[in-house]
Motif scaffolding. Structure first.
Motif, PDB file in Angstrom:
ATOM      1  N   GLY A  67      41.012  -1.968  23.188  1.00  0.00           N
ATOM      2  CA  GLY A  67      41.978  -1.091  23.835  1.00  0.00           C
ATOM      3  C   GLY A  67      43.125  -1.835  24.483  1.00  0.00           C
ATOM      4  O   GLY A  67      43.972  -1.236  25.149  1.00  0.00           O
ATOM      5  N   HIS A  68      43.185  -3.144  24.253  1.00  0.00           N
ATOM      6  CA  HIS A  68      44.215  -3.982  24.884  1.00  0.00           C
ATOM      7  C   HIS A  68      45.504  -3.959  24.066  1.00  0.00           C
ATOM      8  O   HIS A  68      45.487  -3.902  22.844  1.00  0.00           O
ATOM      9  CB  HIS A  68      43.704  -5.419  25.010  1.00  0.00           C
ATOM     10  CG  HIS A  68      44.624  -6.314  25.786  1.00  0.00           C
ATOM     11  ND1 HIS A  68      44.773  -6.217  27.149  1.00  0.00           N
ATOM     12  CD2 HIS A  68      45.442  -7.328  25.391  1.00  0.00           C
ATOM     13  CE1 HIS A  68      45.648  -7.125  27.555  1.00  0.00           C
ATOM     14  NE2 HIS A  68      46.065  -7.806  26.514  1.00  0.00           N
ATOM     15  N   TRP A  69      46.652  -3.994  24.793  1.00  0.00           N
ATOM     16  CA  TRP A  69      47.966  -4.088  24.162  1.00  0.00           C
ATOM     17  C   TRP A  69      48.442  -5.541  24.194  1.00  0.00           C
ATOM     18  O   TRP A  69      48.311  -6.229  25.208  1.00  0.00           O
ATOM     19  CB  TRP A  69      48.995  -3.231  24.899  1.00  0.00           C
ATOM     20  CG  TRP A  69      48.879  -1.758  24.643  1.00  0.00           C
ATOM     21  CD1 TRP A  69      48.147  -0.851  25.350  1.00  0.00           C
ATOM     22  CD2 TRP A  69      49.537  -1.025  23.609  1.00  0.00           C
ATOM     23  NE1 TRP A  69      48.294   0.405  24.830  1.00  0.00           N
ATOM     24  CE2 TRP A  69      49.148   0.334  23.766  1.00  0.00           C
ATOM     25  CE3 TRP A  69      50.402  -1.366  22.573  1.00  0.00           C
ATOM     26  CZ2 TRP A  69      49.613   1.342  22.923  1.00  0.00           C
ATOM     27  CZ3 TRP A  69      50.863  -0.363  21.744  1.00  0.00           C
ATOM     28  CH2 TRP A  69      50.476   0.969  21.906  1.00  0.00           C
ATOM     29  N   TYR A  70      49.006  -5.999  23.076  1.00  0.00           N
ATOM     30  CA  TYR A  70      49.589  -7.330  22.989  1.00  0.00           C
ATOM     31  C   TYR A  70      51.067  -7.204  22.605  1.00  0.00           C
ATOM     32  O   TYR A  70      51.467  -6.242  21.961  1.00  0.00           O
ATOM     33  CB  TYR A  70      48.888  -8.176  21.924  1.00  0.00           C
ATOM     34  CG  TYR A  70      47.420  -8.439  22.174  1.00  0.00           C
ATOM     35  CD1 TYR A  70      47.001  -9.584  22.842  1.00  0.00           C
ATOM     36  CD2 TYR A  70      46.446  -7.540  21.714  1.00  0.00           C
ATOM     37  CE1 TYR A  70      45.643  -9.835  23.054  1.00  0.00           C
ATOM     38  CE2 TYR A  70      45.101  -7.771  21.925  1.00  0.00           C
ATOM     39  CZ  TYR A  70      44.708  -8.927  22.597  1.00  0.00           C
ATOM     40  OH  TYR A  70      43.372  -9.164  22.805  1.00  0.00           O
ATOM     41  N   VAL A  71      51.844  -8.201  22.977  1.00  0.00           N
ATOM     42  CA  VAL A  71      53.264  -8.209  22.648  1.00  0.00           C
ATOM     43  C   VAL A  71      53.678  -9.600  22.201  1.00  0.00           C
ATOM     44  O   VAL A  71      53.075 -10.609  22.585  1.00  0.00           O
ATOM     45  CB  VAL A  71      54.119  -7.768  23.878  1.00  0.00           C
ATOM     46  CG1 VAL A  71      54.112  -8.833  24.962  1.00  0.00           C
ATOM     47  CG2 VAL A  71      55.553  -7.433  23.471  1.00  0.00           C
ATOM     48  N   GLY A  72      54.737  -9.665  21.364  1.00  0.00           N
ATOM     49  CA  GLY A  72      55.320 -10.951  20.979  1.00  0.00           C
ATOM     50  C   GLY A  72      54.396 -11.822  20.167  1.00  0.00           C
ATOM     51  O   GLY A  72      53.681 -11.350  19.268  1.00  0.00           O
ATOM     52  N   GLY A  73      54.374 -13.115  20.498  1.00  0.00           N
ATOM     53  CA  GLY A  73      53.541 -14.062  19.770  1.00  0.00           C
ATOM     54  C   GLY A  73      52.068 -13.754  19.881  1.00  0.00           C
ATOM     55  O   GLY A  73      51.298 -13.983  18.931  1.00  0.00           O
ATOM     56  N   GLU A  74      51.635 -13.227  21.014  1.00  0.00           N
ATOM     57  CA  GLU A  74      50.228 -12.851  21.179  1.00  0.00           C
ATOM     58  C   GLU A  74      49.860 -11.699  20.251  1.00  0.00           C
ATOM     59  O   GLU A  74      48.735 -11.635  19.741  1.00  0.00           O
ATOM     60  CB  GLU A  74      49.963 -12.480  22.631  1.00  0.00           C
ATOM     61  CG  GLU A  74      50.157 -13.623  23.617  1.00  0.00           C
ATOM     62  CD  GLU A  74      50.097 -13.148  25.054  1.00  0.00           C
ATOM     63  OE1 GLU A  74      49.007 -12.725  25.493  1.00  0.00           O
ATOM     64  OE2 GLU A  74      51.145 -13.189  25.731  1.00  0.00           O
ATOM     65  N   ALA A  75      50.823 -10.778  20.033  1.00  0.00           N
ATOM     66  CA  ALA A  75      50.571  -9.677  19.097  1.00  0.00           C
ATOM     67  C   ALA A  75      50.443 -10.212  17.675  1.00  0.00           C
ATOM     68  O   ALA A  75      49.588  -9.757  16.903  1.00  0.00           O
ATOM     69  CB  ALA A  75      51.702  -8.651  19.181  1.00  0.00           C
ATOM     70  N   SER A  76      51.304 -11.189  17.333  1.00  0.00           N
ATOM     71  CA  SER A  76      51.245 -11.782  15.985  1.00  0.00           C
ATOM     72  C   SER A  76      49.899 -12.451  15.746  1.00  0.00           C
ATOM     73  O   SER A  76      49.362 -12.409  14.628  1.00  0.00           O
ATOM     74  CB  SER A  76      52.377 -12.806  15.829  1.00  0.00           C
ATOM     75  OG  SER A  76      53.638 -12.201  15.954  1.00  0.00           O
ATOM     76  N   GLU A  77      49.352 -13.060  16.767  1.00  0.00           N
ATOM     77  CA  GLU A  77      48.075 -13.755  16.645  1.00  0.00           C
ATOM     78  C   GLU A  77      46.904 -12.783  16.651  1.00  0.00           C
ATOM     79  O   GLU A  77      45.962 -12.904  15.846  1.00  0.00           O
ATOM     80  CB  GLU A  77      47.940 -14.759  17.794  1.00  0.00           C
ATOM     81  CG  GLU A  77      46.729 -15.655  17.709  1.00  0.00           C
ATOM     82  CD  GLU A  77      46.722 -16.677  18.832  1.00  0.00           C
ATOM     83  OE1 GLU A  77      46.041 -16.440  19.847  1.00  0.00           O
ATOM     84  OE2 GLU A  77      47.402 -17.709  18.709  1.00  0.00           O
ATOM     85  N   ALA A  78      46.962 -11.790  17.553  1.00  0.00           N
ATOM     86  CA  ALA A  78      45.838 -10.863  17.708  1.00  0.00           C
ATOM     87  C   ALA A  78      45.604 -10.032  16.454  1.00  0.00           C
ATOM     88  O   ALA A  78      44.464  -9.658  16.153  1.00  0.00           O
ATOM     89  CB  ALA A  78      46.076  -9.965  18.911  1.00  0.00           C
TER      90      ALA A  78
END
Length: 423
Positions: free
Chosen positions: A53-64
């Motif tokens: 349920g966690h939101w990621y943004v930017g580079g962390e989103a690309s990795e997640a």
């Protein structure tokens, strides 16, 4: 004690950059991605993990997205006008909702690196004014739980000026060249300073070369791109004595510049960097000494209002005094002003538009019709100025009445203006 940061944010369609003011070095410092210390460009994408349920943004989103099950959301800027809805965990999000969430998460991802960190001042720099984006960002202060005055929105042009004029004076003793080469093409800005007038004047000349140079046009042909840029640079640099050249934009990231470098470096210093706008926004956020050049210079740009709007008040002398409602010299979309006046034995007001360059004035008398007859000095009006662009706007006049004795009629008058100077 929690850290309170001055933050500059460069918000573009594909990437976002952040910088913060380092109190020790007394300079803005760029913020790198958490998972990649070598890059400061944070992709404008979101990822929602259906596992956590966690939101990621930017580079962390690309990795997640490669490590967890979930939903990736990109092309957020491109879809801002879309009516499409994205459903995540049973909740519907418009692209406007996702845009604001993305901006907030970019800021939060930096603040989370420090215990109980807060925003002291945040300045967001956009490539240019966009009414939709400006409207969305204008409510960000509530989501960030900071005062409204803690967040400002500006432009790349304004941020570029803040950056350039906060470098050593030798770099801008003469004209300055700024080349911005991104996915949309090449833009050139020449920044000239006139010191033979008071106040000193900064003017910005803009040339759009996007039809001649774009990243898509060349593909892998960097030789031709280098030759074309060298030709344009040579042509523009002959027009004025240039002290320094700044190159920014993702297209200047590679090592294709050979012939053009030789042209640019003839008797002048050249700087290449992707962080000019975010650091300029950071200087603006800090304010204080870093705003001095706006006090010293009169800034003429395509987005600045070049006149004040106010009232003529009879001061008992030979000429009427000027009382400002708003002062020019700033971007039209960031100018706000409101005053209250009490009419003194009159049913009209005299609006004055005064050039900040020459102090020449244009005046017009506005009759206030439809207000019931009241004793002298018992009619209070509010006057507010709003702009539609740097030359056009309106003065909004509201009848406030005078307390319980003389209730307001709730009448509202709108006096539009269009001011151009023959200078």
């Amino acid at each position: 004690m929690a850290d309170a940061f001055y933050i500059g944010m460069d918000l573009c369609s594909d990437f976002t950059q952040l910088s913060y003011y380092n109190d020790i070095t007394r300079e803005p410092e760029s913020v790198s991605q958490l998972n990649n210390k070598d890059t400061y460009l944070m992709p404008n994408i979101l990822f929602h993990s259906t596992e956590t349920g966690h939101w990621y943004v930017g580079g962390e989103a690309s990795e997640a997205r490669f490590n967890e099950e979930g939903i990736i959301i990109d092309a957020i800027f491109e879809n801002l006008q879309s009516t499409a809805v994205v459903t995540i965990d049973g909740e519907d999000y418009s692209y406007s909702d996702l845009f604001v969430k993305m901006v907030k998460l970019h800021i939060d991802s930096f603040l989370y690196r420090y215990e109980d960190a807060t925003i002291r001042k945040l300045v967001i720099s956009l490539p240019e004014y966009d009414a939709r984006i400006y409207q969305l960002l204008s409510g960000l202060w509530k989501l960030m739980d900071v005062p409204e005055s803690a967040i400002e929105i500006t432009s790349h042009l304004d941020s570029g000026l803040f950056y350039i004029f906060n470098q050593e004076q030798g770099l801008w003793i003469n004209s300055v060249a700024l080349y911005d080469y991104n996915a949309d093409g090449l833009d050139y800005y020449r920044i000239d300073t006139s010191r033979n007038k008071k106040p000193e004047i900064i003017t910005v000349t803009h040339e759009d070369y996007s039809s001649q140079m774009s990243m898509a046009k060349y593909g892998n042909d960097t030789y031709q791109m280098d030759a074309d840029f060298a030709r344009i640079a040579e042509y523009e640099l002959k027009k004025a004595y240039i002290s320094s050249v700044y190159l920014t934009g993702v297209a200047f990231n590679s090592k294709w510049m050979k012939k053009s470098t030789a042209v640019l470096c003839q008797g002048r210093r050249v700087f290449v960097g992707q962080n000019i706008y975010t650091k300029g926004a950071c200087y603006r956020a800090v304010g204080g000494d870093y705003r001095d050049f706006y006090d010293r210079f009169f800034i003429e740009t395509k987005e600045n209002v070049l006149f004040d709007v106010g009232l003529s008040l009879d001061d008992g002398g030979e000429k009427n005094s000027f009382y400002p409602i708003v002062s020019g010299g700033k971007q039209w979309y960031n100018i706000r002003g409101k005053i209250n006046v009490i009419l003194d034995d009159t049913d009209s007001i005299t609006l004055v538009y005064r050039s900040r360059h020459t102090e020449a004035e244009k005046r017009e008398v506005v009759k206030i019709h439809g207000i019931p007859k009241r004793p002298n000095k018992t009619t209070k009006l509010s006057l507010e100025v709003e702009f539609e662009n740097p030359t056009d706007g309106a003065v909004i006049i509201r009848d406030l009445g005078f307390g319980k004795l003389f209730p307001t009629t709730n009448k509202i008058y709108r006096k539009e203006f269009s001011i151009k100077w023959d200078e």
